[in-house]
Scaffold this motif. Structure first.
Motif, PDB file in Angstrom:
ATOM      1  N   ILE A  65     -19.309   2.689   2.949  1.00  0.00           N
ATOM      2  CA  ILE A  65     -17.860   2.555   2.821  1.00  0.00           C
ATOM      3  C   ILE A  65     -17.169   3.923   2.853  1.00  0.00           C
ATOM      4  O   ILE A  65     -17.717   4.929   2.415  1.00  0.00           O
ATOM      5  CB  ILE A  65     -17.479   1.819   1.525  1.00  0.00           C
ATOM      6  N   PHE A  66     -15.968   3.903   3.404  1.00  0.00           N
ATOM      7  CA  PHE A  66     -15.101   5.079   3.432  1.00  0.00           C
ATOM      8  C   PHE A  66     -13.680   4.548   3.245  1.00  0.00           C
ATOM      9  O   PHE A  66     -13.021   4.129   4.199  1.00  0.00           O
ATOM     10  CB  PHE A  66     -15.242   5.815   4.768  1.00  0.00           C
ATOM     11  N   LEU A  67     -13.221   4.533   2.002  1.00  0.00           N
ATOM     12  CA  LEU A  67     -11.971   3.850   1.658  1.00  0.00           C
ATOM     13  C   LEU A  67     -10.757   4.420   2.370  1.00  0.00           C
ATOM     14  O   LEU A  67      -9.807   3.697   2.654  1.00  0.00           O
ATOM     15  CB  LEU A  67     -11.764   3.880   0.142  1.00  0.00           C
ATOM     16  N   ARG A  68     -10.762   5.710   2.646  1.00  0.00           N
ATOM     17  CA  ARG A  68      -9.606   6.309   3.324  1.00  0.00           C
ATOM     18  C   ARG A  68      -9.401   5.719   4.713  1.00  0.00           C
ATOM     19  O   ARG A  68      -8.288   5.717   5.235  1.00  0.00           O
ATOM     20  CB  ARG A  68      -9.791   7.826   3.435  1.00  0.00           C
ATOM     21  N   GLY A  69     -10.484   5.225   5.305  1.00  0.00           N
ATOM     22  CA  GLY A  69     -10.372   4.585   6.607  1.00  0.00           C
ATOM     23  C   GLY A  69     -10.331   3.075   6.526  1.00  0.00           C
ATOM     24  O   GLY A  69      -9.790   2.418   7.425  1.00  0.00           O
ATOM     25  N   ALA A 115      -6.038  11.681   0.165  1.00  0.00           N
ATOM     26  CA  ALA A 115      -7.408  11.521  -0.330  1.00  0.00           C
ATOM     27  C   ALA A 115      -7.577  10.100  -0.846  1.00  0.00           C
ATOM     28  O   ALA A 115      -7.624   9.156  -0.079  1.00  0.00           O
ATOM     29  CB  ALA A 115      -7.713  12.557  -1.404  1.00  0.00           C
ATOM     30  N   ASP A 116      -7.646   9.925  -2.163  1.00  0.00           N
ATOM     31  CA  ASP A 116      -7.814   8.578  -2.718  1.00  0.00           C
ATOM     32  C   ASP A 116      -6.780   8.281  -3.800  1.00  0.00           C
ATOM     33  O   ASP A 116      -7.014   7.448  -4.664  1.00  0.00           O
ATOM     34  CB  ASP A 116      -9.232   8.414  -3.283  1.00  0.00           C
ATOM     35  N   VAL A 161       0.865  -1.180   0.000  1.00  0.00           N
ATOM     36  CA  VAL A 161       0.000   0.000   0.000  1.00  0.00           C
ATOM     37  C   VAL A 161       0.898   1.224   0.000  1.00  0.00           C
ATOM     38  O   VAL A 161       1.787   1.350   0.842  1.00  0.00           O
ATOM     39  CB  VAL A 161      -0.925   0.047   1.236  1.00  0.00           C
ATOM     40  N   VAL A 162       0.662   2.127  -0.943  1.00  0.00           N
ATOM     41  CA  VAL A 162       1.442   3.367  -1.006  1.00  0.00           C
ATOM     42  C   VAL A 162       0.466   4.527  -1.108  1.00  0.00           C
ATOM     43  O   VAL A 162      -0.299   4.634  -2.071  1.00  0.00           O
ATOM     44  CB  VAL A 162       2.415   3.399  -2.200  1.00  0.00           C
ATOM     45  N   TYR A 163       0.487   5.404  -0.091  1.00  0.00           N
ATOM     46  CA  TYR A 163      -0.435   6.537  -0.052  1.00  0.00           C
ATOM     47  C   TYR A 163       0.191   7.762  -0.717  1.00  0.00           C
ATOM     48  O   TYR A 163       1.359   8.100  -0.451  1.00  0.00           O
ATOM     49  CB  TYR A 163      -0.779   6.898   1.395  1.00  0.00           C
ATOM     50  N   GLY A 164      -0.578   8.422  -1.570  1.00  0.00           N
ATOM     51  CA  GLY A 164      -0.163   9.708  -2.121  1.00  0.00           C
ATOM     52  C   GLY A 164      -0.634  10.807  -1.185  1.00  0.00           C
ATOM     53  O   GLY A 164      -1.833  10.973  -0.958  1.00  0.00           O
ATOM     54  N   VAL A 165       0.309  11.563  -0.626  1.00  0.00           N
ATOM     55  CA  VAL A 165      -0.001  12.558   0.402  1.00  0.00           C
ATOM     56  C   VAL A 165       0.443  13.939  -0.071  1.00  0.00           C
ATOM     57  O   VAL A 165       1.562  14.104  -0.568  1.00  0.00           O
ATOM     58  CB  VAL A 165       0.701  12.215   1.737  1.00  0.00           C
ATOM     59  N   ARG A 166      -0.417  14.915   0.109  1.00  0.00           N
ATOM     60  CA  ARG A 166      -0.060  16.288  -0.249  1.00  0.00           C
ATOM     61  C   ARG A 166       1.022  16.799   0.692  1.00  0.00           C
ATOM     62  O   ARG A 166       0.905  16.703   1.914  1.00  0.00           O
ATOM     63  CB  ARG A 166      -1.276  17.202  -0.174  1.00  0.00           C
ATOM     64  N   SER A 167       2.082  17.346   0.122  1.00  0.00           N
ATOM     65  CA  SER A 167       3.182  17.857   0.952  1.00  0.00           C
ATOM     66  C   SER A 167       2.844  19.203   1.577  1.00  0.00           C
ATOM     67  O   SER A 167       3.412  19.582   2.609  1.00  0.00           O
ATOM     68  CB  SER A 167       4.456  17.988   0.110  1.00  0.00           C
ATOM     69  N   SER A 168       1.933  19.960   0.968  1.00  0.00           N
ATOM     70  CA  SER A 168       1.509  21.256   1.518  1.00  0.00           C
ATOM     71  C   SER A 168       0.185  21.644   0.895  1.00  0.00           C
ATOM     72  O   SER A 168      -0.274  21.024  -0.067  1.00  0.00           O
ATOM     73  CB  SER A 168       2.558  22.337   1.242  1.00  0.00           C
ATOM     74  N   ARG A 169      -0.412  22.690   1.451  1.00  0.00           N
ATOM     75  CA  ARG A 169      -1.658  23.230   0.907  1.00  0.00           C
ATOM     76  C   ARG A 169      -1.511  24.723   0.615  1.00  0.00           C
ATOM     77  O   ARG A 169      -2.448  25.503   0.775  1.00  0.00           O
ATOM     78  CB  ARG A 169      -2.812  22.997   1.904  1.00  0.00           C
ATOM     79  N   LYS A 170      -0.326  25.118   0.171  1.00  0.00           N
ATOM     80  CA  LYS A 170      -0.063  26.540  -0.054  1.00  0.00           C
ATOM     81  C   LYS A 170      -0.869  27.117  -1.211  1.00  0.00           C
ATOM     82  O   LYS A 170      -1.048  28.341  -1.291  1.00  0.00           O
ATOM     83  CB  LYS A 170       1.430  26.765  -0.288  1.00  0.00           C
ATOM     84  N   THR A 171      -1.378  26.271  -2.107  1.00  0.00           N
ATOM     85  CA  THR A 171      -2.188  26.774  -3.221  1.00  0.00           C
ATOM     86  C   THR A 171      -3.648  26.947  -2.826  1.00  0.00           C
ATOM     87  O   THR A 171      -4.420  27.543  -3.579  1.00  0.00           O
ATOM     88  CB  THR A 171      -2.099  25.811  -4.426  1.00  0.00           C
ATOM     89  N   ASP A 172      -4.036  26.444  -1.653  1.00  0.00           N
ATOM     90  CA  ASP A 172      -5.425  26.567  -1.199  1.00  0.00           C
ATOM     91  C   ASP A 172      -5.668  27.922  -0.547  1.00  0.00           C
ATOM     92  O   ASP A 172      -4.739  28.561  -0.031  1.00  0.00           O
ATOM     93  CB  ASP A 172      -5.756  25.467  -0.180  1.00  0.00           C
ATOM     94  N   THR A 173      -6.924  28.333  -0.554  1.00  0.00           N
ATOM     95  CA  THR A 173      -7.300  29.509   0.223  1.00  0.00           C
ATOM     96  C   THR A 173      -7.240  29.151   1.709  1.00  0.00           C
ATOM     97  O   THR A 173      -7.218  27.969   2.075  1.00  0.00           O
ATOM     98  CB  THR A 173      -8.724  29.955  -0.135  1.00  0.00           C
TER      99      THR A 173
END
Length: 318
Positions: free
Chosen positions: A185-189, A164-165, A126-138
């Motif tokens: 179902i909630f796949l992230r969990g 996320a997914d 299992v390899v999760y893709g994780v956001r390194s930052s949210r600097k582009t978000d408001t």
């Protein structure tokens, strides 16, 4: 080492604007990985149409005829992102070695797939893709999104922060995931509950390439509530604990009322009585609402309805 068969699974709902742009990115990534000898030539991109109201499915069918690496699955009606994604993953699990799920909007960095494959080659299932930052978000988007993950973990739902997914799953993990029979179902969990060796890769998330987001604040809150009540009973325990505190407070008030009555200093108080009644009534309604949510989920689970129904595919039609 044998080249693994990779299926990139992409759930789609009303994506006719962005699909003509992003489908080529997925195909190019497959070609690149094949040229490097990292995946088998029979790897594919699988688009899952989640009962779209626009021409998404017709577009997927056309792309499938034009591009040998593209396949499509169409659900009979809209079942929601999580069910569509699960339907795609379980439909291809017997024909591949690994899957990578990713959204259609082009926001997730497709080049992170190279690191995911490296982690898989090193033994991770299992390899999760994780956001390194949210600097582009408001500020509002960043605050609500991060609060979402913190709330989920605090409530007992095991989720990876800022994931996320976008993830890689081996066919072995998918086989075990298929044994989870729940309807809600909630796949992230759910994926962390399966276990196996896992890791995370980090990437920067870009702006959506076209179209509009299908996850506004309202849907995010609904997703969080579904995730919490599907994976944790902590809200019930919080209600029990709060009920105990209110009972202690009520007992203390009873002693105070008796004491003032015996000393003859009681005064008729409409406002205080009304406030207590309204407070207790509100608390009871909230508690009944939370308990009712769990009862409703139990009701849906006992029906054993299918989580999705596939009405059409492009497999074996070329």
């Amino acid at each position: 080492m044998k080249q693994p068969v990779l299926y990139i699974v992409v759930p789609c709902y009303n994506e006719q604007e962005v699909l003509p742009i992003t489908h080529q990115l997925f195909v190019d990534k497959l070609h690149h990985l094949m040229e490097q000898g990292r995946i088998a030539p029979d790897s594919r991109v699988v688009f899952v149409n989640d009962g779209s109201k626009d021409s998404t499915w017709e577009l997927i069918q056309t792309l499938s005829k034009e591009q040998p690496l593209i396949e499509g699955i169409c659900l009979s009606r809209n079942r929601g992102h999580q069910n569509a994604l699960l339907g795609g993953l379980l439909s291809v699990k017997d024909g591949c070695d690994i899957t990578i799920s990713i959204d259609c909007d082009g926001q997730d960095d497709i080049n992170a797939m190279d690191e995911m494959l490296t982690a898989y080659e090193q033994g991770c299932e299992v390899v999760y893709g994780v956001r390194s930052s949210r600097k582009t978000d408001t500020f509002f988007k960043r605050f609500t999104a991060e609060s979402f993950y913190r709330l989920m973990n605090w409530m007992g739902a095991q989720v990876v922060f800022n994931h996320a997914d976008y993830r890689l799953l081996s066919s072995r993990v998918l086989e075990e995931l298929s044994h989870f029979p729940e309807v809600n179902i909630f796949l992230r969990g759910m994926v962390p509950l399966v276990g196996f060796k896992s890791t995370s890769v980090y990437y920067e998330r870009a702006e959506r390439m076209a179209g509009e987001s299908h996850y506004p604040l309202k849907k995010m809150l609904a997703l969080a509530f579904d995730g919490i009540t599907s994976l944790s009973i902590k809200p019930i325990r919080l209600i029990t604990g709060f009920g105990g505190l209110v009972s202690l407070f009520s007992f203390a008030m009873l002693i105070w009322v008796l004491a003032t009555h015996l000393t003859g200093s009681t005064v008729a108080g409409w406002a205080s009585t009304t406030s207590i009644v309204c407070f207790m009534g509100g608390i009871q309604l909230i508690c009944l609402g939370v308990i009712g949510e769990y009862v409703g989920k139990i009701y849906m689970e006992t029906k054993h309805r299918p989580r999705y129904i596939i009405s059409d595919t492009t497999f074996n039609k070329k």
